[in-house]
Design a protein around this motif. Sequence first.
Motif, PDB file in Angstrom:
ATOM      1  N   GLU A 106      11.967  66.271  76.433  1.00 27.75           N
ATOM      2  CA  GLU A 106      10.629  66.133  76.845  1.00 27.75           C
ATOM      3  C   GLU A 106      10.996  64.620  77.690  1.00 27.75           C
ATOM      4  OE1 GLU A 106       7.488  66.821  75.842  1.00 27.75           O
ATOM      5  OE2 GLU A 106       7.566  67.646  74.053  1.00 27.75           O
ATOM      6  N   ASN A 107      11.428  64.167  78.144  1.00 26.54           N
ATOM      7  CA  ASN A 107      12.209  63.358  78.484  1.00 26.54           C
ATOM      8  C   ASN A 107      13.083  63.644  79.219  1.00 26.54           C
ATOM      9  OD1 ASN A 107      13.904  61.586  76.621  1.00 26.54           O
ATOM     10  ND2 ASN A 107      12.253  60.610  75.743  1.00 26.54           N
ATOM     11  N   ILE A 108      13.931  62.401  80.181  1.00 26.94           N
ATOM     12  CA  ILE A 108      14.997  62.662  81.001  1.00 26.94           C
ATOM     13  C   ILE A 108      15.990  60.426  80.653  1.00 26.94           C
ATOM     14  CG2 ILE A 108      14.979  63.948  82.773  1.00 26.94           C
ATOM     15  CD1 ILE A 108      14.390  61.135  84.563  1.00 26.94           C
ATOM     16  N   THR A 109      15.546  60.386  79.297  1.00 30.42           N
ATOM     17  CA  THR A 109      15.730  58.867  78.888  1.00 30.42           C
ATOM     18  C   THR A 109      17.356  59.329  77.998  1.00 30.42           C
ATOM     19  OG1 THR A 109      13.510  58.100  78.976  1.00 30.42           O
ATOM     20  CG2 THR A 109      15.029  56.395  78.304  1.00 30.42           C
ATOM     21  N   TYR A 110      18.202  58.951  79.268  1.00 27.37           N
ATOM     22  CA  TYR A 110      19.499  59.090  78.695  1.00 27.37           C
ATOM     23  C   TYR A 110      19.717  58.298  76.722  1.00 27.37           C
ATOM     24  CZ  TYR A 110      24.423  59.435  77.563  1.00 27.37           C
ATOM     25  OH  TYR A 110      25.931  59.455  77.526  1.00 27.37           O
TER      26      TYR A 110
END
Length: 280
Positions: free
Chosen positions: A264-268
């Motif tokens: 859903e996201n690219i937030t590490y």
Amino acid sequence: MAQSMTTRYTHSPADIRHYATEDLRREFLVEEVFVPGKTVLTYTHNDRQIFGGVMPTDRPLSIHLTKELGVDYFLERRELGVINIGGPGTISIDGTVESMKKQDGYYIGKGTKKVEFRSDDPNQPAKFYCVSTPAHHKYPNVKIAIDAIKPRETGESLSLNERKIYQYIHPNICQSCQLQMGYTVLSPGSSWNTMPCHTHERRMETYLYFDMDEDTRVFHFMGIPEETKHLIVANEQAVISPSWSIHCGVATKNYTFIWAMCGENITYDDMDFVSMNRLK
């Protein structure tokens, strides 16, 4: 044939409750990633990630997937991340040739028509670990040289998890649609990765464990926190981690692994940490 691909389907936590060891290994462990002179891929239906090894020897190799994906060429609707973990080689991207020594990486955007992999020396072949995810937008192709990455140092020897994290495909380095990819190196004397463990319900992940001695083994933990299971992993083997599963490991000696995420996201740092009293 110079290319093979196997398919792994998705599972719920209830599906694996009564799995025997061989069932877990068949569904979540990829025992053979690199084969000399071949491209070996796995297509997991967890967020439709494709991952595997390209190991050219005396001739170049590429990834040919069309009818399997319903497209005219592999990256028509996908992006690709590459990290070389073997000998020196080159990668040709729509005619642009770049050298790729050990630990060099590359982000290749949607719409790239031809990617070709070569080894400089067939006797010391390159080992290109590749991960591809669906993409909705074309971002620029970017070489990610290991010499240009400042690792994130974390953990401590007291808890046996001192390690360096090299972020390759990450918002700090380059743009991507949903793929994140990096390289974690455990320091000598450290053996745990990611403990306390976590899940990230919004993203799945794959792990490639490597740079291990022949007799070194990683105990990769998976499953829901209240009902954990494990896989015993040897050098250059990979694990599929569904979004609902914990994913942490401990080994008989220090090791290295490549992590690759999509969802859903690219937030590490989008993680749901698990308290130790939940683990069973």
